[in-house]
Design a protein around this motif. Structure first.
Motif, PDB file in Angstrom:
ATOM      1  N   ALA A 197      71.219  47.612  36.904  1.00 54.33           N
ATOM      2  CA  ALA A 197      72.116  46.352  36.675  1.00 54.33           C
ATOM      3  C   ALA A 197      71.424  45.818  35.346  1.00 54.33           C
ATOM      4  O   ALA A 197      72.006  45.336  34.553  1.00 54.33           O
ATOM      5  CB  ALA A 197      71.737  45.382  37.758  1.00 54.33           C
ATOM      6  N   ALA A 198      70.119  45.884  35.278  1.00 52.82           N
ATOM      7  CA  ALA A 198      69.167  45.287  33.986  1.00 52.82           C
ATOM      8  C   ALA A 198      69.676  45.911  32.726  1.00 52.82           C
ATOM      9  O   ALA A 198      70.007  45.179  31.695  1.00 52.82           O
ATOM     10  CB  ALA A 198      67.824  45.459  34.234  1.00 52.82           C
ATOM     11  N   ALA A 253      72.788  47.359  32.101  1.00 51.55           N
ATOM     12  CA  ALA A 253      74.045  47.169  31.864  1.00 51.55           C
ATOM     13  C   ALA A 253      74.161  45.650  31.465  1.00 51.55           C
ATOM     14  O   ALA A 253      74.884  45.548  30.412  1.00 51.55           O
ATOM     15  CB  ALA A 253      75.048  47.369  33.199  1.00 51.55           C
ATOM     16  N   GLU A 254      73.401  44.691  31.925  1.00 53.78           N
ATOM     17  CA  GLU A 254      73.549  43.430  31.508  1.00 53.78           C
ATOM     18  C   GLU A 254      72.877  43.060  30.268  1.00 53.78           C
ATOM     19  O   GLU A 254      73.595  42.261  29.418  1.00 53.78           O
ATOM     20  CB  GLU A 254      73.015  42.628  32.590  1.00 53.78           C
ATOM     21  CG  GLU A 254      73.941  41.932  33.720  1.00 53.78           C
ATOM     22  CD  GLU A 254      73.113  41.163  34.903  1.00 53.78           C
ATOM     23  OE1 GLU A 254      72.122  40.290  34.458  1.00 53.78           O
ATOM     24  OE2 GLU A 254      73.456  41.667  35.958  1.00 53.78           O
ATOM     25  N   ALA A 255      72.098  43.738  29.896  1.00 53.56           N
ATOM     26  CA  ALA A 255      71.297  43.618  28.510  1.00 53.56           C
ATOM     27  C   ALA A 255      72.340  44.560  27.628  1.00 53.56           C
ATOM     28  O   ALA A 255      71.927  44.148  26.166  1.00 53.56           O
ATOM     29  CB  ALA A 255      69.878  44.061  28.709  1.00 53.56           C
ATOM     30  N   GLY A 256      73.096  45.460  27.978  1.00 54.78           N
ATOM     31  CA  GLY A 256      73.900  45.979  26.837  1.00 54.78           C
ATOM     32  C   GLY A 256      73.080  47.031  25.977  1.00 54.78           C
ATOM     33  O   GLY A 256      73.296  47.390  25.022  1.00 54.78           O
ATOM     34  N   ARG A 313      64.154  39.500  31.293  1.00 57.02           N
ATOM     35  CA  ARG A 313      64.491  39.850  32.639  1.00 57.02           C
ATOM     36  C   ARG A 313      63.729  40.598  33.278  1.00 57.02           C
ATOM     37  O   ARG A 313      63.193  40.283  34.493  1.00 57.02           O
ATOM     38  CB  ARG A 313      65.906  40.579  32.512  1.00 57.02           C
ATOM     39  CG  ARG A 313      66.154  40.718  33.885  1.00 57.02           C
ATOM     40  CD  ARG A 313      67.852  41.680  33.871  1.00 57.02           C
ATOM     41  NE  ARG A 313      68.046  42.085  35.229  1.00 57.02           N
ATOM     42  CZ  ARG A 313      69.242  41.995  35.860  1.00 57.02           C
ATOM     43  NH1 ARG A 313      70.286  41.596  35.206  1.00 57.02           N
ATOM     44  NH2 ARG A 313      69.331  42.695  37.012  1.00 57.02           N
ATOM     45  N   ARG A 365      66.317  40.733  25.411  1.00 58.96           N
ATOM     46  CA  ARG A 365      66.989  40.179  26.702  1.00 58.96           C
ATOM     47  C   ARG A 365      66.473  40.872  27.908  1.00 58.96           C
ATOM     48  O   ARG A 365      66.060  40.408  28.852  1.00 58.96           O
ATOM     49  CB  ARG A 365      68.563  40.086  26.705  1.00 58.96           C
ATOM     50  CG  ARG A 365      68.954  39.068  25.830  1.00 58.96           C
ATOM     51  CD  ARG A 365      70.527  38.923  25.914  1.00 58.96           C
ATOM     52  NE  ARG A 365      71.356  40.085  25.586  1.00 58.96           N
ATOM     53  CZ  ARG A 365      71.629  40.124  24.076  1.00 58.96           C
ATOM     54  NH1 ARG A 365      71.467  39.291  23.464  1.00 58.96           N
ATOM     55  NH2 ARG A 365      72.341  41.187  23.863  1.00 58.96           N
TER      56      ARG A 365
END
Ligand code: AMP
Ligand code: MN
Ligand code: MN
Length: 318
Positions: free
Chosen positions: A218-219, A221-224, A199, A195
């Motif tokens: 942010a990338a 964090a959002e992808a975990g 992105r 993921r």
């Protein structure tokens, strides 16, 4: 180097921080060899074992930081003391052995065995074990093949010379499980990393042979995905047609920017990384910058453009 290794009674064996498979495998294999000589050995993987290395047999024996005292501290695949993940003083009084293949190695050991022409530190450890008269068993051979595969992308990088291919053959002859190694090295991408790639690749940029991408906070964090675990994206960028140099910019939560550089032969990215206080190999290097993402990108891309321009001039002139 051989005498120092034979004399060791209490050894610390370690590698660089953010360890990779070459560093961890080389440390494990060397630790095995020292134990055969009756030494007490602690193999330290600074900060723990990354998930990409979890497939290696025996990684559970690694410890994240050293404890106790040592007569010998052995650094494998570690270009400088700053890159070692040790507290200052952890190896006070110990003889330092430096076994490495980085172009930019600082020769910080009391004894240095540094060969930048080698594709992987695992090859240096293989030579040391042989010179010590130790026959590697299938597990040790699997470790060393993993180190070699890890640093050569499965024998595909420009550093893969005849010696690397011969070492791979010798390791398979010694019982290395090439299928386990290939699956371990190329089958460890996490879905979160996929993921993240999706992105990040949507924003990939290209200019005149330089291809780059950015992972901002942010990338991650959002992808975990834990910071820094990019899954080898810089190598993937270099694989695109027309790319001479690839750069990956990673923003970390401490505000610093980690840069991974990759190149095809002709452009020395270790020299570019060294200009920013980093280092590595001619075709794979890195540095960490204390500036904003935008400033870091501007400075590094400008330096890469210059390096690329010089290499092209060199080609037409020569
Ligand atoms: P990476 O892009 O993190 O996979 O690193 C590529 C190569 O450059 C590896 O051999 C690293 O050991 C080396 N490297 C990365 N960052 C640094 C740094 N800050 N200083 C010295 N070498 C580095
Ligand atoms: Mn390494
Ligand atoms: Mn290496």
């Amino acid at each position: 180097m051989l005498t120092a290794l034979r004399r060791t009674r209490r050894a610390l064996v370690t590698t660089h921080k953010h360890p990779d498979v070459d560093g961890i495998s080389s440390a494990l294999a060397l630790g095995w060899g020292l134990k055969r000589f009756g030494a007490e050995v602690q193999v330290v993987s600074p900060g723990g074992v990354p998930h990409e290395a979890a497939f290696l047999p025996g990684v559970e024996s690694l410890v994240p930081s050293p404890s106790g005292r040592f007569d010998t501290a052995i650094f494998v695949d570690c270009p400088s003391m700053e890159r070692a993940g040790l507290e200052p003083g952890a190896v006070a009084g110990a003889i330092r052995l430096n076994i490495d293949h980085h172009e930019t190695n600082a020769l910080y050991g009391d004894v240095n065995y540094v060969r930048p022409s080698m594709a992987a530190s695992a090859q240096l450890v293989l030579r040391l074990l042989m010179a010590l008269g130790l026959a590697v068993n299938p597990q040790v051979a699997t470790w060393l093949l993993a180190g070699l595969y890890g640093d050569t992308q499965g024998l595909r990088t420009a550093s893969t010379d005849l010696r690397a291919l011969r070492d791979a053959t010798a390791l398979v002859e010694a019982g290395a499980d090439a299928a386990v190694v290939a699956r371990g090295i190329f089958g460890s991408l996490l879905h979160g990393q996929l993921r993240l790639w999706g992105r990040v690749l949507a924003g990939v940029e290209e200019c005149n042979g330089i291809t780059w991408a950015t992972i901002d906070r942010a990338a991650w964090a959002e992808a975990g995905v834990p910071e820094g675990e990019d899954g080898g994206l810089a190598n993937f960028l270099l694989g695109t047609q027309g790319t001479a140099v690839a750069a990956l910019f990673q923003e970390s939560s401490d505000g610093r920017v980690r840069v991974s550089l990759r190149s095809n032969p002709g452009v020395d990215v270790a020299a570019v990384a060294a200009r920013f206080g980093g280092g590595g190999h001619r075709q794979a290097a890195g540095c960490t910058l204390e500036m904003s993402l935008e400033e870091a990108r501007g400075a590094v891309i400008a330096s890469l453009k210059r390096a690329l321009h010089e290499s092209r001039r060199g080609v037409t002139a020569g």
